[in-house]
Design a protein around this motif. Structure first.
Motif, PDB file in Angstrom:
ATOM      1  N   ARG A  13       0.849  -1.191   0.000  1.00 57.60           N
ATOM      2  CA  ARG A  13       0.000   0.000   0.000  1.00 57.60           C
ATOM      3  C   ARG A  13       0.882   1.238   0.000  1.00 57.60           C
ATOM      4  O   ARG A  13       1.819   1.341   0.768  1.00 57.60           O
ATOM      5  N   ILE A  14       0.573   2.168  -0.881  1.00 60.26           N
ATOM      6  CA  ILE A  14       1.304   3.435  -0.948  1.00 60.26           C
ATOM      7  C   ILE A  14       0.319   4.540  -0.631  1.00 60.26           C
ATOM      8  O   ILE A  14      -0.653   4.761  -1.344  1.00 60.26           O
ATOM      9  N   GLU A  15       0.586   5.227   0.458  1.00 54.43           N
ATOM     10  CA  GLU A  15      -0.336   6.236   0.978  1.00 54.43           C
ATOM     11  C   GLU A  15       0.273   7.611   0.855  1.00 54.43           C
ATOM     12  O   GLU A  15       1.406   7.837   1.302  1.00 54.43           O
ATOM     13  N   ILE A  72      -4.721  -6.737 -10.238  1.00 55.82           N
ATOM     14  CA  ILE A  72      -5.367  -5.435 -10.382  1.00 55.82           C
ATOM     15  C   ILE A  72      -5.268  -4.647  -9.089  1.00 55.82           C
ATOM     16  O   ILE A  72      -5.541  -5.165  -8.006  1.00 55.82           O
ATOM     17  N   ALA A  73      -4.861  -3.379  -9.201  1.00 56.52           N
ATOM     18  CA  ALA A  73      -4.705  -2.528  -8.020  1.00 56.52           C
ATOM     19  C   ALA A  73      -6.045  -2.284  -7.346  1.00 56.52           C
ATOM     20  O   ALA A  73      -7.098  -2.272  -7.986  1.00 56.52           O
ATOM     21  N   PHE A  78      -3.316   3.723  -2.687  1.00 54.24           N
ATOM     22  CA  PHE A  78      -2.946   2.819  -3.776  1.00 54.24           C
ATOM     23  C   PHE A  78      -2.500   1.484  -3.191  1.00 54.24           C
ATOM     24  O   PHE A  78      -1.503   1.408  -2.479  1.00 54.24           O
ATOM     25  N   ALA A  79      -3.241   0.429  -3.472  1.00 53.13           N
ATOM     26  CA  ALA A  79      -2.936  -0.892  -2.936  1.00 53.13           C
ATOM     27  C   ALA A  79      -2.668  -1.854  -4.089  1.00 53.13           C
ATOM     28  O   ALA A  79      -3.513  -2.038  -4.964  1.00 53.13           O
ATOM     29  N   GLN A  80      -1.476  -2.438  -4.082  1.00 54.77           N
ATOM     30  CA  GLN A  80      -1.066  -3.338  -5.149  1.00 54.77           C
ATOM     31  C   GLN A  80      -0.901  -4.765  -4.623  1.00 54.77           C
ATOM     32  O   GLN A  80       0.079  -5.092  -3.979  1.00 54.77           O
ATOM     33  N   HIS A 147       4.960  10.242   0.367  1.00 56.96           N
ATOM     34  CA  HIS A 147       4.335   8.935   0.470  1.00 56.96           C
ATOM     35  C   HIS A 147       4.738   8.175   1.730  1.00 56.96           C
ATOM     36  O   HIS A 147       5.800   8.419   2.303  1.00 56.96           O
ATOM     37  N   LYS A 148       3.874   7.257   2.121  1.00 60.11           N
ATOM     38  CA  LYS A 148       4.157   6.283   3.168  1.00 60.11           C
ATOM     39  C   LYS A 148       3.867   4.907   2.579  1.00 60.11           C
ATOM     40  O   LYS A 148       2.918   4.743   1.799  1.00 60.11           O
ATOM     41  N   LEU A 149       4.686   3.930   2.933  1.00 59.48           N
ATOM     42  CA  LEU A 149       4.515   2.578   2.414  1.00 59.48           C
ATOM     43  C   LEU A 149       4.054   1.634   3.521  1.00 59.48           C
ATOM     44  O   LEU A 149       4.471   1.765   4.676  1.00 59.48           O
ATOM     45  N   HIS A 150       3.228   0.690   3.140  1.00 56.74           N
ATOM     46  CA  HIS A 150       2.777  -0.354   4.052  1.00 56.74           C
ATOM     47  C   HIS A 150       2.878  -1.678   3.300  1.00 56.74           C
ATOM     48  O   HIS A 150       2.347  -1.806   2.190  1.00 56.74           O
TER      49      HIS A 150
END
Length: 354
Positions: A13-15, A72-73, A78-80, A147-150
């Motif tokens: 997840r990219i926030e 599919i995202a 944004f969740a990949q 951005h923040k990543l999860h």
């Protein structure tokens, strides 16, 4: 998609800190996915007992068998979603792929906890461990990033990776790299010898050429960066005058980046501080190009660093210190300059995220 018992699900997840739209810019997405994929390759090589010295790049069979398969995202930041092992061909992959995922998760956990012993325990090969550490560090958003990543690996708890964790990763990286001899030198790229893994740079400090012996894994960096001013990081051998004579074990090469630094958020006393509008700083470099610096008379910031990454960290640390000082001091004890600085800092801070 082929059904395979070995496949494991991952979710990235990219926030954005300023937007909750389900979008992300292409450079951020590409760089993040590339770093994550390389980390998986290195773990797979270690788990397979592959000698990293066999070749400069990841072996073809490792690249084929351990490629991430993106689906599919998903909306809502944004969740990949990704799958590892969906198209596994080798029979050993049914046990190797879950092992790779488990080791990847433990590597990230060891880094987040700054536990070098645990990292050594789960990733046995020293050269691969160093590459993994550098690669996972690339996942950490810079302090001036938006951005923040999860990351969720398999059934394990989600890891949150923000610029706030960069200090932890940097400290751990220094333990592995032996900080006393690991330096970054800036010079103008003169020549490349791919057959001998050597480059030569013109070092302005003594107007001499430095021979730099690089790790084959950084060849792509040489091809990606322009043949101009570059920064070379590795173990530096000094001459009798205390000047760099040779750089061995080069593991990072990048262009000298003095583009604008944008700070949108820091953490002070455990609480996030948001700057609206964002603070903007214009880095300058010294005549020798060995140091970059930022001077902001309004906020009273004056910091120097070897690399852009270090410079951003110092700016954030200085802002945090200034925020603490301005809260602690009484107005009666402040000079006119300190009062102006306090007002400028308070005016820049918005305690709520946009």
């Amino acid at each position: 998609m082929n059904s395979n018992a070995a496949e494991v699900q991952l979710l990235l997840r990219i926030e954005g800190t300023e937007s909750k739209r389900s979008t992300v810019d292409a450079p951020t997405l590409v760089a993040t996915m590339d770093a994550l994929q390389r980390a998986i390759y290195y773990v797979a090589m270690d788990c397979s007992g592959r000698d990293v010295r066999e070749r400069a790049r990841v072996p073809n069979d490792i690249a084929r068998r351990f490629a991430l398969d993106c689906t599919i995202a998903q909306p809502g930041s944004f969740a990949q979603p990704m799958t590892l092992g969906a198209f596994a061909m080798d029979t050993e992959d049914s046990t190797l792929i879950p092992k790779v995922v488990s080791v990847l998760n433990e590597c990230i956990r060891a880094m987040s906890e700054q536990n070098i012993q645990h990292l050594r325990g789960v990733l046995s090969h020293e050269a691969l461990r160093t590459r993994m550490l550098k690669t996972l560090s690339e996942l950490v958003p810079k302090a001036d990033s938006n951005h923040k990543l999860h990351l969720t690996v398999g059934d394990n708890p989600e890891f949150s990776i923000t610029h706030i964790t960069s200090t932890v990763f940097t400290n751990l990286k220094k333990q592995v790299e032996h900080e006393e001899s690991y330096l970054t030198v800036t010079g103008r790229l003169h020549s490349i010898d791919f057959s001998e893994n050597k480059i030569r740079i013109h070092y302005p400090g003594n107007q001499k050429e430095l021979e730099c012996i690089y790790d084959p894994s950084v060849e792509d960096l040489l091809l990606d960066n322009p043949r101009d001013w570059i920064q070379v990081s590795g173990t530096v051998v000094m001459d009798d005058d205390g000047e760099p004579k040779k750089i061995i074990g080069v593991d990072n090469i990048c262009e000298l980046d003095v583009s604008e630094i944008v700070i949108r958020e820091i953490v002070a006393d455990g609480q996030p501080l948001y700057f609206r509008p964002a603070l903007r700083f214009s880095p300058q470099s010294t005549e020798s190009r060995q140091l970059m610096y930022v001077v902001d008379e309004t906020l009273g910031i004056d910091v120097y660093a070897t690399t852009r990454e270090e410079l951003v960290e110092l700016i954030c640390a200085e802002l945090e210190l200034l925020w603490r000082e301005q809260k602690a001091e009484d107005d009666e004890r402040l000079s006119d300059f300190a009062m102006r600085r306090r007002k400028a800092l308070r005016d820049a801070v918005n305690c709520k995220s946009a």
